[in-house]
Design a protein around this motif. Sequence first.
Motif, mmCIF file in Angstrom:
data_model
loop_
_atom_site.group_PDB
_atom_site.id
_atom_site.type_symbol
_atom_site.label_atom_id
_atom_site.label_comp_id
_atom_site.label_asym_id
_atom_site.label_seq_id
_atom_site.Cartn_x
_atom_site.Cartn_y
_atom_site.Cartn_z
ATOM 1 N N LYS A 325 0.821 -1.209 0.000
ATOM 2 C CA LYS A 325 0.000 0.000 0.000
ATOM 3 C C LYS A 325 0.859 1.265 0.000
ATOM 4 N N TYR A 326 1.981 1.182 0.709
ATOM 5 C CA TYR A 326 2.881 2.337 0.738
ATOM 6 C C TYR A 326 3.387 2.659 -0.673
ATOM 7 N N ALA A 327 3.768 1.623 -1.410
ATOM 8 C CA ALA A 327 4.293 1.851 -2.763
ATOM 9 C C ALA A 327 3.221 2.417 -3.687
ATOM 10 N N ILE A 328 1.993 1.975 -3.509
ATOM 11 C CA ILE A 328 0.896 2.517 -4.308
ATOM 12 C C ILE A 328 0.662 3.984 -3.959
ATOM 13 N N ASP A 329 0.712 4.286 -2.685
ATOM 14 C CA ASP A 329 0.573 5.677 -2.226
ATOM 15 C C ASP A 329 1.739 6.530 -2.719
ATOM 16 N N ASN A 330 2.950 5.956 -2.631
ATOM 17 C CA ASN A 330 4.170 6.582 -3.149
ATOM 18 C C ASN A 330 4.298 8.042 -2.714
ATOM 19 N N PRO A 331 4.398 8.289 -1.417
ATOM 20 C CA PRO A 331 4.407 9.680 -0.928
ATOM 21 C C PRO A 331 5.591 10.507 -1.406
ATOM 22 N N LYS A 332 6.681 9.859 -1.822
ATOM 23 C CA LYS A 332 7.842 10.606 -2.303
ATOM 24 C C LYS A 332 7.903 10.670 -3.830
ATOM 25 N N ASN A 333 6.874 10.091 -4.470
ATOM 26 C CA ASN A 333 6.761 10.155 -5.937
ATOM 27 C C ASN A 333 7.970 9.566 -6.660
ATOM 28 N N TYR A 334 8.434 8.435 -6.176
ATOM 29 C CA TYR A 334 9.553 7.772 -6.838
ATOM 30 C C TYR A 334 9.079 7.059 -8.099
ATOM 31 N N LYS A 335 9.880 7.103 -9.121
ATOM 32 C CA LYS A 335 9.541 6.507 -10.410
ATOM 33 C C LYS A 335 9.335 4.999 -10.282
ATOM 34 N N GLY A 336 8.243 4.531 -10.849
ATOM 35 C CA GLY A 336 7.996 3.092 -10.952
ATOM 36 C C GLY A 336 7.210 2.488 -9.820
ATOM 37 N N TYR A 337 7.186 3.118 -8.647
ATOM 38 C CA TYR A 337 6.489 2.541 -7.495
ATOM 39 C C TYR A 337 5.009 2.325 -7.820
ATOM 40 N N GLY A 359 8.889 4.921 5.579
ATOM 41 C CA GLY A 359 9.391 5.794 6.634
ATOM 42 C C GLY A 359 10.885 6.000 6.550
ATOM 43 N N ASP A 360 11.557 5.141 5.820
ATOM 44 C CA ASP A 360 12.985 5.302 5.560
ATOM 45 C C ASP A 360 13.239 4.781 4.146
ATOM 46 N N ASP A 361 12.685 5.470 3.197
ATOM 47 C CA ASP A 361 12.623 5.052 1.801
ATOM 48 C C ASP A 361 13.574 5.906 0.975
ATOM 49 N N LEU A 362 14.500 5.259 0.281
ATOM 50 C CA LEU A 362 15.521 5.967 -0.478
ATOM 51 C C LEU A 362 15.311 5.863 -1.979
ATOM 52 N N GLY A 363 14.130 5.366 -2.383
ATOM 53 C CA GLY A 363 13.885 5.183 -3.805
ATOM 54 C C GLY A 363 14.451 3.882 -4.340
ATOM 55 N N VAL A 364 14.843 2.994 -3.443
ATOM 56 C CA VAL A 364 15.466 1.711 -3.807
ATOM 57 C C VAL A 364 14.497 0.572 -3.507
ATOM 58 N N VAL A 365 14.267 -0.276 -4.484
ATOM 59 C CA VAL A 365 13.440 -1.465 -4.322
ATOM 60 C C VAL A 365 14.352 -2.687 -4.231
ATOM 61 N N TYR A 402 18.926 -9.076 -9.320
ATOM 62 C CA TYR A 402 20.004 -8.509 -8.528
ATOM 63 C C TYR A 402 19.445 -7.943 -7.228
ATOM 64 N N ASP A 403 20.327 -7.693 -6.291
ATOM 65 C CA ASP A 403 19.911 -7.435 -4.916
ATOM 66 C C ASP A 403 18.992 -6.233 -4.759
ATOM 67 N N ALA A 404 19.240 -5.164 -5.506
ATOM 68 C CA ALA A 404 18.444 -3.952 -5.340
ATOM 69 C C ALA A 404 18.605 -3.073 -6.575
ATOM 70 N N PHE A 405 17.648 -2.177 -6.759
ATOM 71 C CA PHE A 405 17.730 -1.272 -7.901
ATOM 72 C C PHE A 405 16.869 -0.044 -7.638
ATOM 73 N N SER A 406 17.062 0.977 -8.449
ATOM 74 C CA SER A 406 16.254 2.186 -8.366
ATOM 75 C C SER A 406 15.938 2.677 -9.768
ATOM 76 N N LEU A 407 14.671 2.665 -10.126
ATOM 77 C CA LEU A 407 14.276 3.257 -11.403
ATOM 78 C C LEU A 407 14.392 4.777 -11.335
ATOM 79 N N GLU A 408 14.156 5.327 -10.151
ATOM 80 C CA GLU A 408 14.241 6.771 -9.969
ATOM 81 C C GLU A 408 15.631 7.288 -10.326
ATOM 82 N N TYR A 409 16.646 6.573 -9.876
ATOM 83 C CA TYR A 409 18.022 7.022 -10.090
ATOM 84 C C TYR A 409 18.762 6.211 -11.156
#
Length: 457
Positions: A325-337, A359-365, A402-409
């Motif tokens: 639900k947090y990712a759907i809400d996407n309060p920081k507007n990160y790309k792809g969430y 609450g401690d989201d860096l744009g990394v999935v 792979y372990d982690a990624f960020s579409l935002e960055y």
Amino acid sequence: MKYFLKICVVSIVCCFTISCKSNDEKKDKNTLAVNTNVKHKYADLSGDALLDTIQYQTFNYFWEGAEPNSGLARERLHMDNKYPTSPKNTVTTGGSGFGLMAILVGVERGWITRQEAFDRYKRIVNFLENADRFHGAWSHWIDGETGKMYPFGKKDNGGDLVETAFLVQGLLTVAEYFKEGNTQEKELVAKIDQLWREVEWDWYTKDGEDVLYWHWSPEYGWEMNFPVGGYNECLIMYVLAAASPTHSISKEVYEKGWARNGEIVSDKSYYDEALVLDYFEHSDAPIGPLFWAHYSYLGLNPKGLSDQYADYWKLTQNHASIHHKYAIDNPKNYKGYGDSLWGFTSSYSIKGYAGHRPGDDLGVVSPTAALSSFPYTPKASMNVLENIYKNHDSLVGKYGPYDAFSLEYKWYLPRYLAIDQGPIPVMIENYRTGLFWKLFMQNKDVKTGLDKLGFKY
């Protein structure tokens, strides 16, 4: 695992440390852009075929990718062959416990034979018998070539009871799988039973306190000073400590240490989902990283599991649902969430290693978060699996995502961690067949421990 960065994991409670953090990784300029090619090699896969594919790839991390001498799981496998924080043949105790279970996926799915698995387990158990132990507990890291403790940190150079619990969870599951087998298999089971009996869980109460301590070092004693209070990933440690036929803890250790005299219970909600338990002993953070819903529950079946503090199926389902639900809400507007890209846990990050969570989201999935949550959120987890494999296949390598990624960055590294790859094939198998829940929960000692602590299951 240490307060939001040990098991790497760190933060207030848990497993995480600095090992996975590295200045070299922070400076690494060889990050890769996310592939946006139109043609994708997994485009025709769906449903069971896609589940088979990811289970095979992640199983293979622990089969083909294992440290060759010990047969145990390498702490990390970096496809760029850069290992700035520890030698390539460093093995991880907890991740190896997950790997022991993952190998059984290979047997059940027909990728290796029962005999091949037995031969690997025999090598592993022989290695563990001779590896360094500290009052029966193994260290977080072990040199796979020598069996000697490899320091996880300056003072983290002795027994690690949480990592040991994850390893024992895997060992007991293997023992259940082979216990009715031939003479050689029964001999393996007897050796596992001996290793299990030699872990001095009660000694880790530090002179009889009503709490279990994470670490002890022959050089630094109890200076790590990490009494483990819940809720976090460590429930399995308390269950096994109560289950031990030789070094069992009292129920009071669970009630006062883990459950904090009832303060572990929460009446709060987040994203309209009941939290059930308090996720942080020393923080107001509302929710933990998703590995807390995985590590203890690879063998411990949360379905129908309850005690005076929680309904554990509700707890784990809600935990995964909150992340979704947090990712759907996407309060920081990160790309792809969104519905097909969610899930946050402790993993590699853009700068080293981080404990990602709402609450401690860096744009990394971190793919393991949603993919290991298949039993809890099957549709939402399948959406992530299909999205990664069909739309972002540059994020998938030989041993799975792979372990982690960020579409935002537009960032990822071609690197894996055992503790993140291991839960994927195991929890997907629990979703598909319930294999590991059946095996672990039928163990007579485990039942004794659950009964002792007042669980219903």
